[in-house]
Every structure is written in structure tokens, then in C-alpha cells.
Design a protein around this motif. Structure first.
Motif, PDB file in Angstrom:
ATOM      1  N   GLY A  45     -59.601   3.733  71.404  1.00 55.47           N
ATOM      2  CA  GLY A  45     -58.649   4.796  71.092  1.00 55.47           C
ATOM      3  C   GLY A  45     -58.260   5.636  72.289  1.00 55.47           C
ATOM      4  N   THR A  46     -58.623   5.206  73.487  1.00 54.92           N
ATOM      5  CA  THR A  46     -58.273   5.977  74.679  1.00 54.92           C
ATOM      6  C   THR A  46     -56.768   5.901  74.947  1.00 54.92           C
ATOM      7  OG1 THR A  46     -58.912   6.438  76.963  1.00 54.92           O
ATOM      8  CG2 THR A  46     -58.615   4.127  76.381  1.00 54.92           C
ATOM      9  N   TYR A  47     -56.308   6.691  75.872  1.00 52.19           N
ATOM     10  CA  TYR A  47     -54.882   6.807  76.195  1.00 52.19           C
ATOM     11  C   TYR A  47     -54.664   6.414  77.646  1.00 52.19           C
ATOM     12  CZ  TYR A  47     -50.616   9.336  77.562  1.00 52.19           C
ATOM     13  OH  TYR A  47     -49.390   9.686  78.057  1.00 52.19           O
ATOM     14  N   TRP A  48     -53.754   5.497  77.874  1.00 51.97           N
ATOM     15  CA  TRP A  48     -53.306   5.154  79.216  1.00 51.97           C
ATOM     16  C   TRP A  48     -51.787   5.120  79.189  1.00 51.97           C
ATOM     17  CZ3 TRP A  48     -56.491   0.808  81.981  1.00 51.97           C
ATOM     18  CH2 TRP A  48     -57.832   1.161  81.984  1.00 51.97           C
ATOM     19  N   ALA A  49     -51.169   5.557  80.249  1.00 53.48           N
ATOM     20  CA  ALA A  49     -49.709   5.522  80.306  1.00 53.48           C
ATOM     21  C   ALA A  49     -49.272   5.233  81.735  1.00 53.48           C
ATOM     22  CB  ALA A  49     -49.119   6.850  79.839  1.00 53.48           C
ATOM     23  N   ARG A  50     -48.120   4.645  81.840  1.00 50.76           N
ATOM     24  CA  ARG A  50     -47.562   4.379  83.165  1.00 50.76           C
ATOM     25  C   ARG A  50     -47.052   5.693  83.765  1.00 50.76           C
ATOM     26  NH1 ARG A  50     -47.509  -0.724  84.683  1.00 50.76           N
ATOM     27  NH2 ARG A  50     -47.702  -2.292  83.070  1.00 50.76           N
ATOM     28  N   ARG A  51     -46.813   5.650  85.047  1.00 53.17           N
ATOM     29  CA  ARG A  51     -46.469   6.856  85.797  1.00 53.17           C
ATOM     30  C   ARG A  51     -45.327   7.666  85.179  1.00 53.17           C
ATOM     31  NH1 ARG A  51     -46.544   6.521  92.152  1.00 53.17           N
ATOM     32  NH2 ARG A  51     -48.662   6.019  91.552  1.00 53.17           N
ATOM     33  N   GLY A  52     -44.252   7.037  84.782  1.00 53.52           N
ATOM     34  CA  GLY A  52     -43.113   7.763  84.223  1.00 53.52           C
ATOM     35  C   GLY A  52     -43.376   8.356  82.842  1.00 53.52           C
ATOM     36  N   GLU A  53     -44.313   7.782  82.106  1.00 53.94           N
ATOM     37  CA  GLU A  53     -44.611   8.232  80.747  1.00 53.94           C
ATOM     38  C   GLU A  53     -45.843   9.121  80.667  1.00 53.94           C
ATOM     39  OE1 GLU A  53     -45.279   4.434  79.073  1.00 53.94           O
ATOM     40  OE2 GLU A  53     -43.196   3.802  79.249  1.00 53.94           O
ATOM     41  N   LEU A 126     -60.474  -4.370  79.335  1.00 55.44           N
ATOM     42  CA  LEU A 126     -59.085  -4.677  79.676  1.00 55.44           C
ATOM     43  C   LEU A 126     -58.129  -3.838  78.841  1.00 55.44           C
ATOM     44  CD1 LEU A 126     -59.535  -8.528  79.498  1.00 55.44           C
ATOM     45  CD2 LEU A 126     -59.506  -7.158  81.575  1.00 55.44           C
ATOM     46  N   TRP A 127     -57.041  -3.389  79.472  1.00 58.64           N
ATOM     47  CA  TRP A 127     -56.021  -2.644  78.751  1.00 58.64           C
ATOM     48  C   TRP A 127     -54.958  -3.625  78.269  1.00 58.64           C
ATOM     49  CZ3 TRP A 127     -55.555   1.729  76.388  1.00 58.64           C
ATOM     50  CH2 TRP A 127     -54.295   2.184  76.021  1.00 58.64           C
ATOM     51  N   ASP A 128     -54.745  -3.674  76.966  1.00 64.40           N
ATOM     52  CA  ASP A 128     -53.736  -4.538  76.364  1.00 64.40           C
ATOM     53  C   ASP A 128     -52.448  -3.738  76.237  1.00 64.40           C
ATOM     54  OD1 ASP A 128     -52.255  -6.390  74.966  1.00 64.40           O
ATOM     55  OD2 ASP A 128     -53.457  -6.279  73.130  1.00 64.40           O
ATOM     56  N   GLU A 129     -51.469  -4.091  77.042  1.00 62.62           N
ATOM     57  CA  GLU A 129     -50.196  -3.359  77.047  1.00 62.62           C
ATOM     58  C   GLU A 129     -49.483  -3.454  75.699  1.00 62.62           C
ATOM     59  OE1 GLU A 129     -48.481  -1.563  79.393  1.00 62.62           O
ATOM     60  OE2 GLU A 129     -49.974  -1.738  80.964  1.00 62.62           O
ATOM     61  N   ALA A 130     -49.567  -4.614  75.053  1.00 60.61           N
ATOM     62  CA  ALA A 130     -48.841  -4.810  73.790  1.00 60.61           C
ATOM     63  C   ALA A 130     -49.379  -3.910  72.681  1.00 60.61           C
ATOM     64  CB  ALA A 130     -48.918  -6.270  73.369  1.00 60.61           C
ATOM     65  N   SER A 131     -50.687  -3.833  72.546  1.00 62.96           N
ATOM     66  CA  SER A 131     -51.272  -3.022  71.468  1.00 62.96           C
ATOM     67  C   SER A 131     -51.684  -1.629  71.936  1.00 62.96           C
ATOM     68  CB  SER A 131     -52.485  -3.741  70.864  1.00 62.96           C
ATOM     69  OG  SER A 131     -53.493  -3.896  71.843  1.00 62.96           O
ATOM     70  N   GLU A 132     -51.540  -1.353  73.222  1.00 57.95           N
ATOM     71  CA  GLU A 132     -51.888  -0.063  73.819  1.00 57.95           C
ATOM     72  C   GLU A 132     -53.313   0.368  73.458  1.00 57.95           C
ATOM     73  OE1 GLU A 132     -48.805   2.749  72.870  1.00 57.95           O
ATOM     74  OE2 GLU A 132     -47.514   1.926  74.431  1.00 57.95           O
ATOM     75  N   ARG A 133     -54.254  -0.536  73.731  1.00 54.47           N
ATOM     76  CA  ARG A 133     -55.656  -0.231  73.488  1.00 54.47           C
ATOM     77  C   ARG A 133     -56.524  -1.077  74.407  1.00 54.47           C
ATOM     78  NH1 ARG A 133     -58.469  -3.747  69.813  1.00 54.47           N
ATOM     79  NH2 ARG A 133     -57.188  -5.550  69.365  1.00 54.47           N
ATOM     80  N   LEU A 134     -57.776  -0.670  74.565  1.00 61.82           N
ATOM     81  CA  LEU A 134     -58.727  -1.445  75.348  1.00 61.82           C
ATOM     82  C   LEU A 134     -59.231  -2.612  74.511  1.00 61.82           C
ATOM     83  CD1 LEU A 134     -60.834   1.374  77.030  1.00 61.82           C
ATOM     84  CD2 LEU A 134     -59.365  -0.267  78.179  1.00 61.82           C
ATOM     85  N   ILE A 135     -59.408  -3.752  75.163  1.00 62.04           N
ATOM     86  CA  ILE A 135     -59.948  -4.927  74.489  1.00 62.04           C
ATOM     87  C   ILE A 135     -61.029  -5.545  75.371  1.00 62.04           C
ATOM     88  CG2 ILE A 135     -57.824  -5.414  73.210  1.00 62.04           C
ATOM     89  CD1 ILE A 135     -57.276  -7.671  75.259  1.00 62.04           C
TER      90      ILE A 135
END
Length: 150
Positions: A45-53, A126-135
């Protein structure tokens, strides 16, 4: 034939005896520190975002956990489990963090993580970009096999 030494060199050497206490203590303390840092940033449930977001408040509240430890461990770790508040306002001293949670109860529930829940974070790498969660690597392999089969 010479007789074996009565003790190991590091235990007989005067400066070696403190190592019998200091070295295990150092290893245990370092392991706890690595675990605390890991679980406060790598959790379900953590949060990661790209630089612009990326947003500072969002990253602080959702990208760092509130690791809810038992009272003795909160004291021993200087309330570092209240890590999300530390990311918002790092100048708040550790002894005031319980008061911050008491005065702002909405912060108490954000990214809350118990000790049993934290153990589930061990395989997350690993961060899954599609589901926006760690896997985990296992989840990646499973998804890869499913994609090839489809």
C-alpha cells in the motif's frame, strides 16, 4: 606436539574481549536499523510517483509507514515508527510525536502497519507500474507465466 591454546586469540587478546560484547551488539543494532528503514518505506500500500506527479505531503503520508510498535519498542526506537510524521515535519522531536498523533488522530490511521503486517513486506521488492503497488519476484514470475499463456 604443542598443546592447543587455552582460548581463541581474540578472546585472550586484551582488546579482543570487548569484541565479545560489542560486535554482537553492533550486528543486532544494525540489523534492527536496516529492518526499520526497510519496513517504513517498503510496505503493501505504499506510494510511489514519478517526478511530475510527485507530491510532498502525499509521499510523506502514504510513502512512509506508521509502524505501530508495542510501547517498549516505541520507547527503545525513539518513536521512529511515526515515520510519516517525521517526513512531514522532521523538526518535531521524538518525544512529541505521541502528542502529535493524539492531537491529530487522522494521522494515526494513515499507512498504519502492525508488526505482523510488516512481516508480509519481506518479499516485496519490485514496483509494478500497472497496478501501482509493490510486488514480489514470485508475483512477477506468476504474472509473466500468465501473460505468456494468454
Amino acid at each position: 606436539m604443542p598443546s592447543p591454546p587455552s582460548c581463541w586469540w581474540w578472546a585472550c587478546w586484551p582488546a579482543g574481549r570487548p569484541l565479545l560484547v560489542n560486535l554482537p551488539t553492533l550486528v543486532i543494532a544494525a540489523s534492527i536499523g536496516v529492518w526499520l528503514f526497510y519496513v517504513q518505506h517498503q510496505f503493501e500500500g505504499t506510494y510511489w510517483a514519478r517526478r511530475g506527479e510527485w507530491d510532498l505531503t502525499e509521499a510523506a503520508l502514504r510513502g512512509a509507514s506508521h509502524y505501530h510498535l508495542p510501547a517498549p519498542l516505541r520507547w527503545m526506537t525513539a518513536n521512529i515508527g511515526v515515520h510519516h510524521v517525521h517526513h512531514i515535519a522532521s523538526r518535531i522531536p521524538f518525544y512529541r510525536l505521541p502528542a502529535v498523533l493524539r492531537d491529530h488522530p487522522e494521522l494515526s490511521a494513515v499507512s498504519r502497519l502492525s508488526v505482523p503486517q510488516s512481516l508480509k513486506a519481506i518479499p516485496l521488492s519490485l514496483w509494478d507500474e500497472a497496478s501501482e503497488r509493490l510486488i514480489s519476484f514470485r508475483q512477477l514470475a506468476r504474472a509473466d507465466r500468465a501473460a505468456r499463456a494468454a
